[in-house]
Write a protein that holds these residues in place. Sequence first.
Motif, mmCIF file in Angstrom:
data_model
loop_
_atom_site.group_PDB
_atom_site.id
_atom_site.type_symbol
_atom_site.label_atom_id
_atom_site.label_comp_id
_atom_site.label_asym_id
_atom_site.label_seq_id
_atom_site.Cartn_x
_atom_site.Cartn_y
_atom_site.Cartn_z
ATOM 1 N N GLU A 129 -60.735 -44.627 -17.248
ATOM 2 C CA GLU A 129 -61.107 -43.714 -17.897
ATOM 3 C C GLU A 129 -60.013 -42.749 -18.254
ATOM 4 N N GLU A 153 -59.397 -38.714 -19.668
ATOM 5 C CA GLU A 153 -60.084 -37.701 -19.901
ATOM 6 C C GLU A 153 -59.438 -36.469 -20.181
ATOM 7 N N LYS A 154 -59.855 -35.854 -21.315
ATOM 8 C CA LYS A 154 -59.271 -34.484 -21.853
ATOM 9 C C LYS A 154 -60.250 -33.438 -22.363
ATOM 10 N N GLN A 177 -63.870 -34.684 -22.599
ATOM 11 C CA GLN A 177 -63.867 -35.877 -23.667
ATOM 12 C C GLN A 177 -63.306 -37.064 -22.827
ATOM 13 N N LYS A 178 -63.872 -38.292 -22.839
ATOM 14 C CA LYS A 178 -63.364 -39.372 -22.489
ATOM 15 C C LYS A 178 -63.170 -40.703 -23.199
#
Length: 205
Positions: free
Chosen positions: A71, A73-74, A77-78
């Motif tokens: 995953e 992630e930022k 949000q993934k």
Amino acid sequence: MVNNLASEIVPYISNFSKLRSPYGQFSILGNHDYGDYIKWDSEAKKQANLERLKQHHKELGFRLLLDENLELEKNGQKISLIGIQNWGRGFVQVGDLGKAMQGVDPNAFKILLSHDPTHWEEQVRKIDTDIHLTLSGHTHGAQFGVETEGLRWSPVQYRYLNWAGLIHQKNRYLYVNRGFGFIGFTGRLGIWPEITVITLKRKKH
């Protein structure tokens, strides 16, 4: 990354190792990486060559995905990034999509790295869980062809239905990169080297 031998990448490690991304660098294997196109003294030497190539991926700073996922992630949000070993129609078929998808959230936005676009044709677009974007290469666009606003032709189209650029079917996209090297013919005519930048945007409802 190579045509036949793991040693082919060694002179370029210092160059490619300068590539850096905030979320990491990721790679997969293609049909040439398995050493199938030269004669080996033994199966053990062929396998050792593949293991050396995997080690070179690490030296480059790339996470080699071997039928697995992770995953990214930022800001909460993934994205699920999935990487499969080579699977191609008429080529080596060692990739296991089912294994690569294990543990992936069915509702996640999914990006698949798969070297050969025929994998998308034969498997990816047919599974129940949508893989939203598949990134492939392999065809080189035959290193020869014509791409203009009114005409798009390459002899590679007689072997590959999807041989370059963006393809959309239902909720699934495939992007086939034209590559930036060569195999066989030491040049390009009309099919230019390509480094692709793709910007993902949330759909507005």
